[in-house]
Each structure stands twice: as structure tokens, then as C-alpha cells.
Design a protein around this motif. Structure first.
Motif, PDB file in Angstrom:
ATOM      1  N   MET A  56       7.494   0.846   0.728  1.00 58.05           N
ATOM      2  CA  MET A  56       7.221   0.535  -0.803  1.00 58.05           C
ATOM      3  C   MET A  56       5.601   0.730  -0.993  1.00 58.05           C
ATOM      4  N   THR A  57       5.126   1.829  -1.468  1.00 49.83           N
ATOM      5  CA  THR A  57       3.647   1.920  -1.557  1.00 49.83           C
ATOM      6  C   THR A  57       3.641   2.493  -3.134  1.00 49.83           C
ATOM      7  N   GLU A  58       4.487   2.069  -4.129  1.00 49.92           N
ATOM      8  CA  GLU A  58       4.375   2.369  -5.659  1.00 49.92           C
ATOM      9  C   GLU A  58       3.794   1.010  -6.471  1.00 49.92           C
ATOM     10  N   VAL A  91       4.254  -1.428  -8.848  1.00 50.58           N
ATOM     11  CA  VAL A  91       5.493  -2.109  -9.507  1.00 50.58           C
ATOM     12  C   VAL A  91       5.176  -3.387 -10.406  1.00 50.58           C
ATOM     13  N   PRO A 127       6.449  -6.860 -11.299  1.00 48.45           N
ATOM     14  CA  PRO A 127       7.646  -7.851 -10.910  1.00 48.45           C
ATOM     15  C   PRO A 127       8.222  -8.526 -12.518  1.00 48.45           C
ATOM     16  N   VAL A 161      11.061  -6.219  -4.278  1.00 55.95           N
ATOM     17  CA  VAL A 161      10.290  -5.189  -4.968  1.00 55.95           C
ATOM     18  C   VAL A 161       8.995  -4.943  -4.011  1.00 55.95           C
ATOM     19  N   ALA A 162       8.768  -5.610  -3.040  1.00 54.65           N
ATOM     20  CA  ALA A 162       7.600  -5.220  -2.217  1.00 54.65           C
ATOM     21  C   ALA A 162       7.815  -5.989  -0.876  1.00 54.65           C
ATOM     22  N   GLU A 163       6.865  -5.270   0.257  1.00 56.26           N
ATOM     23  CA  GLU A 163       6.715  -6.246   1.535  1.00 56.26           C
ATOM     24  C   GLU A 163       5.471  -5.977   2.034  1.00 56.26           C
ATOM     25  N   LEU A 164       5.127  -7.029   2.761  1.00 49.89           N
ATOM     26  CA  LEU A 164       3.901  -7.147   3.350  1.00 49.89           C
ATOM     27  C   LEU A 164       3.826  -7.874   4.490  1.00 49.89           C
ATOM     28  N   TYR A 196       8.877 -10.556   2.525  1.00 42.60           N
ATOM     29  CA  TYR A 196       9.259  -9.583   1.396  1.00 42.60           C
ATOM     30  C   TYR A 196       8.626 -10.586   0.051  1.00 42.60           C
ATOM     31  N   VAL A 197       8.520  -9.589  -1.007  1.00 42.84           N
ATOM     32  CA  VAL A 197       8.140  -9.947  -2.288  1.00 42.84           C
ATOM     33  C   VAL A 197       9.376  -9.856  -3.084  1.00 42.84           C
ATOM     34  N   LYS A 198      10.192 -10.649  -3.751  1.00 40.04           N
ATOM     35  CA  LYS A 198      11.260 -10.707  -4.524  1.00 40.04           C
ATOM     36  C   LYS A 198      11.308 -11.252  -5.789  1.00 40.04           C
TER      37      LYS A 198
END
Length: 123
Positions: free
Chosen positions: A1-3, A5, A7, A23-26, A30-32
Motif C-alpha cells: 500500500m503505497t498510496e 490515504v 484515515p 488502510v496501511a502497513e509498516l 497494520y494501520v486500521k
């Protein structure tokens, strides 16, 4: 996920309560985001901390030894192993940062428990 966003916008668009979406990961996290209201369930995450960030509204996190109330812009980390119960009297939008191994409601399974596959669904 490199867009890019937003939240807050994603949380606003959700139609299901207590159904986090990734919505993202690092690295290994996860970012939720989720839209919540009412009570989730008493549960714990034995090996993972859980970060709550309030995008909109307020959230009470009940724990066995204390209760914290979070308002828009507030962040709180529930330490691994701590039993907690998130409660939102009114609709609240939250962002969570959790390790990828974190189960939604720990070892407790309720009608509100969501699998990782459900959390990874497109928003």
C-alpha cells in the motif's frame, strides 16, 4: 500500500460498526480504522500492544485497574496482556496500530469478532 490515504475519510465511509479495515502497513504492523459505537468485548492481546488514536468522537477504554477516556486527537496504548473493553457512547472513529499477529478480540470470539481476511477487505 503505497498510496496516500486519509484515515479520517475512510473511517467516515465505513458502514459496519466494530469492523476494522486495514488502510496501511509498516514493517510488522497494520494501520486500521474503524467506526465504533456501543461496547466491543472484554479481551486482551497476550503478545501485542494496541495503539488507539481517536479521529472523531470519544472512546472509553475500561481496564481491570482503571478506565481512560480518549477524545479526538488523543492516543493511548493498551499494553500487551491487559484486559480491556472499548466503549463508545456515541459514534466514534478510531485508528489502530497493531502488529499483524494481533487478533481482533484476542482469544475471545463474539458476533463482533472480525477475521484478518475481513479486515483486509477493500474499503
Amino acid at each position: 500500500m503505497t498510496e496516500v490515504v486519509s484515515p479520517a475519510h475512510i473511517a467516515e465511509s465505513l458502514t459496519e460498526l466494530w469492523s476494522p479495515r486495514v488502510v496501511a502497513e509498516l514493517d510488522d504492523s497494520y494501520v486500521k480504522v474503524a467506526k465504533v459505537q456501543g461496547t466491543l468485548a472484554w479481551h486482551s492481546h497476550e503478545h501485542e500492544d494496541e495503539l488507539f488514536y481517536i479521529l472523531k468522537g470519544s472512546l472509553t477504554i475500561e481496564m481491570e485497574d482503571r478506565t481512560v477516556v480518549l477524545h479526538e486527537g488523543d492516543t493511548f496504548v493498551v499494553p500487551k496482556g491487559v484486559r480491556h473493553n472499548p466503549v463508545a457512547e456515541q459514534e466514534c472513529h478510531i485508528m489502530l496500530i497493531e502488529r499483524k499477529s494481533t487478533l481482533h478480540t484476542g482469544n475471545e470470539v463474539t458476533a463482533q469478532t472480525r477475521s484478518l481476511a475481513e479486515q483486509l477487505r477493500a474499503v
